[in-house]
Design a protein around this motif. Structure first.
Motif, PDB file in Angstrom:
ATOM      1  N   ARG A 197       0.832  -1.214   0.000  1.00 34.87           N
ATOM      2  CA  ARG A 197       0.000   0.000   0.000  1.00 34.87           C
ATOM      3  C   ARG A 197       0.863   1.259   0.000  1.00 34.87           C
ATOM      4  NH1 ARG A 197      -0.413   3.240   3.750  1.00 34.87           N
ATOM      5  NH2 ARG A 197       0.343   1.761   5.310  1.00 34.87           N
ATOM      6  N   ALA A 198       1.890   1.278   0.855  1.00 35.07           N
ATOM      7  CA  ALA A 198       2.722   2.481   0.984  1.00 35.07           C
ATOM      8  C   ALA A 198       3.523   2.773  -0.282  1.00 35.07           C
ATOM      9  CB  ALA A 198       3.669   2.322   2.175  1.00 35.07           C
ATOM     10  N   LEU A 199       3.857   1.737  -1.054  1.00 36.16           N
ATOM     11  CA  LEU A 199       4.690   1.926  -2.250  1.00 36.16           C
ATOM     12  C   LEU A 199       3.915   1.722  -3.549  1.00 36.16           C
ATOM     13  CD1 LEU A 199       7.997   0.224  -1.080  1.00 36.16           C
ATOM     14  CD2 LEU A 199       7.662   2.637  -1.595  1.00 36.16           C
ATOM     15  N   ASP A 200       2.610   1.676  -3.440  1.00 37.36           N
ATOM     16  CA  ASP A 200       1.806   1.438  -4.633  1.00 37.36           C
ATOM     17  C   ASP A 200       2.007   2.536  -5.674  1.00 37.36           C
ATOM     18  OD1 ASP A 200      -0.452   0.096  -6.101  1.00 37.36           O
ATOM     19  OD2 ASP A 200      -1.390   2.058  -5.755  1.00 37.36           O
ATOM     20  N   HIS A 201       2.120   3.801  -5.236  1.00 39.58           N
ATOM     21  CA  HIS A 201       2.234   4.919  -6.166  1.00 39.58           C
ATOM     22  C   HIS A 201       3.663   5.126  -6.674  1.00 39.58           C
ATOM     23  CE1 HIS A 201       3.344   6.508  -2.273  1.00 39.58           C
ATOM     24  NE2 HIS A 201       3.840   7.594  -2.843  1.00 39.58           N
ATOM     25  N   LEU A 202       4.569   4.213  -6.338  1.00 37.09           N
ATOM     26  CA  LEU A 202       5.936   4.329  -6.849  1.00 37.09           C
ATOM     27  C   LEU A 202       5.978   4.127  -8.357  1.00 37.09           C
ATOM     28  CD1 LEU A 202       8.989   4.604  -6.290  1.00 37.09           C
ATOM     29  CD2 LEU A 202       9.045   2.141  -5.868  1.00 37.09           C
ATOM     30  N   ALA A 203       5.095   3.270  -8.863  1.00 32.62           N
ATOM     31  CA  ALA A 203       5.070   2.996 -10.299  1.00 32.62           C
ATOM     32  C   ALA A 203       4.708   4.264 -11.071  1.00 32.62           C
ATOM     33  CB  ALA A 203       4.072   1.890 -10.599  1.00 32.62           C
ATOM     34  N   GLY A 204       5.376   4.434 -12.225  1.00 32.12           N
ATOM     35  CA  GLY A 204       5.109   5.603 -13.058  1.00 32.12           C
ATOM     36  C   GLY A 204       6.400   6.281 -13.480  1.00 32.12           C
ATOM     37  N   PRO A 205       6.305   7.483 -14.068  1.00 32.16           N
ATOM     38  CA  PRO A 205       7.508   8.193 -14.520  1.00 32.16           C
ATOM     39  C   PRO A 205       8.391   8.576 -13.343  1.00 32.16           C
ATOM     40  CG  PRO A 205       5.517   9.131 -15.509  1.00 32.16           C
ATOM     41  CD  PRO A 205       5.065   8.209 -14.419  1.00 32.16           C
ATOM     42  N   ALA A 206       9.696   8.533 -13.550  1.00 35.17           N
ATOM     43  CA  ALA A 206      10.662   8.923 -12.521  1.00 35.17           C
ATOM     44  C   ALA A 206      11.792   9.677 -13.192  1.00 35.17           C
ATOM     45  CB  ALA A 206      11.195   7.699 -11.786  1.00 35.17           C
ATOM     46  N   SER A 290      16.578  -1.530   2.009  1.00 36.00           N
ATOM     47  CA  SER A 290      17.667  -1.312   1.054  1.00 36.00           C
ATOM     48  C   SER A 290      17.095  -1.362  -0.361  1.00 36.00           C
ATOM     49  CB  SER A 290      18.774  -2.365   1.220  1.00 36.00           C
ATOM     50  OG  SER A 290      18.280  -3.657   0.958  1.00 36.00           O
ATOM     51  N   VAL A 291      17.589  -0.474  -1.200  1.00 34.88           N
ATOM     52  CA  VAL A 291      17.169  -0.421  -2.599  1.00 34.88           C
ATOM     53  C   VAL A 291      18.389  -0.750  -3.442  1.00 34.88           C
ATOM     54  CG1 VAL A 291      16.208   1.003  -4.431  1.00 34.88           C
ATOM     55  CG2 VAL A 291      15.434   1.329  -2.063  1.00 34.88           C
ATOM     56  N   ASN A 292      18.368  -1.887  -4.075  1.00 33.18           N
ATOM     57  CA  ASN A 292      19.494  -2.335  -4.896  1.00 33.18           C
ATOM     58  C   ASN A 292      19.118  -2.264  -6.367  1.00 33.18           C
ATOM     59  OD1 ASN A 292      21.159  -3.192  -2.605  1.00 33.18           O
ATOM     60  ND2 ASN A 292      19.621  -4.788  -2.329  1.00 33.18           N
ATOM     61  N   ILE A 293      20.038  -1.760  -7.190  1.00 34.84           N
ATOM     62  CA  ILE A 293      19.786  -1.575  -8.612  1.00 34.84           C
ATOM     63  C   ILE A 293      20.634  -2.554  -9.412  1.00 34.84           C
ATOM     64  CG2 ILE A 293      19.740   0.060 -10.530  1.00 34.84           C
ATOM     65  CD1 ILE A 293      17.922   0.870  -8.210  1.00 34.84           C
ATOM     66  N   ILE A 294      20.000  -3.289 -10.302  1.00 36.52           N
ATOM     67  CA  ILE A 294      20.704  -4.195 -11.217  1.00 36.52           C
ATOM     68  C   ILE A 294      20.647  -3.578 -12.611  1.00 36.52           C
ATOM     69  CG2 ILE A 294      20.763  -6.488 -12.236  1.00 36.52           C
ATOM     70  CD1 ILE A 294      19.416  -7.518  -9.683  1.00 36.52           C
ATOM     71  N   ASN A 295      21.814  -3.308 -13.177  1.00 36.80           N
ATOM     72  CA  ASN A 295      21.908  -2.716 -14.512  1.00 36.80           C
ATOM     73  C   ASN A 295      21.808  -3.839 -15.531  1.00 36.80           C
ATOM     74  OD1 ASN A 295      22.464  -1.334 -16.832  1.00 36.80           O
ATOM     75  ND2 ASN A 295      24.460  -0.573 -16.192  1.00 36.80           N
ATOM     76  N   GLN A 296      20.602  -4.122 -15.959  1.00 39.49           N
ATOM     77  CA  GLN A 296      20.360  -5.311 -16.771  1.00 39.49           C
ATOM     78  C   GLN A 296      20.711  -5.092 -18.238  1.00 39.49           C
ATOM     79  OE1 GLN A 296      17.426  -8.255 -15.518  1.00 39.49           O
ATOM     80  NE2 GLN A 296      16.244  -7.642 -17.327  1.00 39.49           N
ATOM     81  N   SER A 303      20.929   4.849  -9.100  1.00 40.26           N
ATOM     82  CA  SER A 303      21.759   4.505  -7.942  1.00 40.26           C
ATOM     83  C   SER A 303      20.879   3.967  -6.823  1.00 40.26           C
ATOM     84  CB  SER A 303      22.529   5.733  -7.443  1.00 40.26           C
ATOM     85  OG  SER A 303      23.385   6.231  -8.442  1.00 40.26           O
ATOM     86  N   GLY A 304      21.406   2.994  -6.088  1.00 42.85           N
ATOM     87  CA  GLY A 304      20.672   2.435  -4.963  1.00 42.85           C
ATOM     88  C   GLY A 304      20.772   3.323  -3.732  1.00 42.85           C
ATOM     89  N   CYS A 305      20.095   2.898  -2.677  1.00 38.41           N
ATOM     90  CA  CYS A 305      20.108   3.648  -1.428  1.00 38.41           C
ATOM     91  C   CYS A 305      19.623   2.724  -0.310  1.00 38.41           C
ATOM     92  CB  CYS A 305      19.215   4.892  -1.503  1.00 38.41           C
ATOM     93  SG  CYS A 305      17.559   4.573  -2.173  1.00 38.41           S
ATOM     94  N   GLY A 359      11.479   9.133  -2.592  1.00 38.81           N
ATOM     95  CA  GLY A 359      12.382  10.253  -2.815  1.00 38.81           C
ATOM     96  C   GLY A 359      13.683   9.836  -3.464  1.00 38.81           C
ATOM     97  N   CYS A 360      14.154   8.637  -3.130  1.00 43.95           N
ATOM     98  CA  CYS A 360      15.401   8.123  -3.697  1.00 43.95           C
ATOM     99  C   CYS A 360      15.235   7.789  -5.184  1.00 43.95           C
ATOM    100  CB  CYS A 360      15.834   6.881  -2.921  1.00 43.95           C
ATOM    101  SG  CYS A 360      17.138   5.899  -3.689  1.00 43.95           S
ATOM    102  N   LEU A 361      14.094   7.218  -5.549  1.00 42.20           N
ATOM    103  CA  LEU A 361      13.919   6.703  -6.907  1.00 42.20           C
ATOM    104  C   LEU A 361      13.216   7.664  -7.848  1.00 42.20           C
ATOM    105  CD1 LEU A 361      12.875   3.036  -6.056  1.00 42.20           C
ATOM    106  CD2 LEU A 361      15.102   3.846  -6.853  1.00 42.20           C
ATOM    107  N   ARG A 362      12.531   8.650  -7.296  1.00 41.33           N
ATOM    108  CA  ARG A 362      11.752   9.533  -8.177  1.00 41.33           C
ATOM    109  C   ARG A 362      12.441  10.870  -8.375  1.00 41.33           C
ATOM    110  NH1 ARG A 362       6.392   7.600  -8.317  1.00 41.33           N
ATOM    111  NH2 ARG A 362       5.879   9.318  -9.708  1.00 41.33           N
TER     112      ARG A 362
END
Length: 362
Positions: A197-206, A290-296, A303-305, A359-362
């Motif tokens: 619920r808290a991260l539902d609105h993360l999807a979309g343009p960043a 933790s937010v980890n980014i995989i450069n696929q 960048s992660g955070c 805030g980290c990803l958007r």
């Protein structure tokens, strides 16, 4: 030392136009001469200093602009154009006093300004188109991103003659430069609903060129964003303290007789004591993410955070023992009320951490 600095500043502030000119500070000399001339028109020395300072400024700026125009980068041309506009603004106030010598220079600057704007527009437009051709060949999204900013700059210098195709070029460059990111969420076992619920609105343009999605096919992702929450850690403890009080109270009266045979009552005092015990119940919950980014695709530049947070609740009980007459009247006994349960504390932490992840990803 402070007195020396003050005197130095005072001398600098009192510097005459001629002193500034002789020190090579032509901008300062021009301004000082202009300011004084406006209040003392007709002073030939001030007029001469104003003219000579303007000539030095014009020569310096001409040389700097020539260096910038010699560049292959339209950003340098844009800087030269900004210097042109600033120079016109700086010198124009002196036109009423130096019209015979300054009008020609200002007309030349304005003509240069009008000629240069469309050249900058065309240079950005051409470079953006070239980059889009390169993108079509290589598929490198960073090239399309650079083209997008070229078209944006071209738009700034287009004036009223914006090409009809510029809007479509901007859209094509943004589309080509957009990176796709797949979001994978690993919530705490008992708090999956709250986390989703808290991260539902993360999807979309960043940002400028990222599109975040929970349902993106992994094969289509440039980036894989893995959001991992720790388990909720809850700690509870108590601490206590005591305060002791004593008080003289009246417990009765003795009858006494004075020398005239009259009787009177005398209060009898007794010292009583009591104790106030304070018991504080603490409950602290902590959580981390933790937010980890995989450069696929090899093109992801995200960048992660990582973040952690804690929240604490407390409740106090007051117990009175001994003689209550020794206890100050504003102190009364209290009992523990209910502390927040683990779910309430977890929800508060998840909401706080989710805002930081966004805030980290958007």
């Amino acid at each position: 030392m402070k007195k020396y600095i003050y005197l130095l500043l005072l001398l600098t502030a009192c510097q005459s136009p001629r002193q500034a000119f002789e020190a090579g500070e032509y901008d300062k000399a021009f301004k000082k001469a202009l300011d004084r001339f406006e209040h003392n028109q007709g002073d030939p020395e001030l007029r001469t200093l104003m003219r000579r300072s303007a000539e030095q400024i014009l020569q310096r700026e001409h040389d700097l602009r020539d260096q910038l125009y010699a560049s292959d980068d339209p950003a340098d041309w844009a800087e030269a154009l900004d210097r042109n506009a600033d120079l016109q603004e700086q010198l124009s106030p002196a036109l009423p006093y130096l019209q015979s010598t300054l009008q020609f220079e200002l007309d030349g600057l304005q003509s240069e300004y009008q000629r240069t704007r469309p050249l900058i527009y065309q240079a950005y437009l051409d470079r953006g188109r070239q980059r889009m051709l390169e993108f079509d060949t290589t598929g490198r999204k960073s090239t399309a991103q650079a083209a997008y900013f070229d078209f944006r700059h071209a738009e700034e210098y287009a004036g009223n003659s914006v090409e009809a195709s510029l809007d479509s070029l901007l859209k094509a460059a943004r589309k080509g430069g957009t990176l796709q990111a797949r979001v994978e969420l690993d919530p705490p076992f008992f708090y999956r609903f709250d986390t989703e619920r808290a991260l539902d609105h993360l999807a979309g343009p960043a940002g400028d060129f990222y599109q975040l999605s929970y349902n993106l096919n992994p094969a289509e992702a440039d980036c894989v964003i893995r959001i991992n929450f720790s388990d909720l850690d809850v700690d509870e403890w108590e601490d206590s303290s005591q305060e002791h009080y004593t008080e003289q109270v009246v417990t009765g009266y003795d009858t006494e007789r004075d020398t005239s045979g009259n009787t009177y009552e005398v209060p009898v005092h007794e010292e009583v004591s009591g104790t106030v015990s304070y018991i504080t119940h603490h409950k602290r919950a902590s959580l981390s993410v933790s937010v980890n980014i995989i450069n696929q695709s090899g093109q992801c530049t995200m960048s992660g955070c990582s973040f952690s947070d804690q929240v604490e609740a407390r409740d106090e009980q007051i117990e009175i023992s001994g003689d209550t007459r020794a206890i100050p009247s504003h102190i009364t006994e209290t009992h523990f009320s209910d502390l927040p349960d683990d779910d309430d504390l977890a929800e508060e932490l998840i909401d706080a951490l989710a805002r930081r992840v966004v805030g980290c990803l958007r």
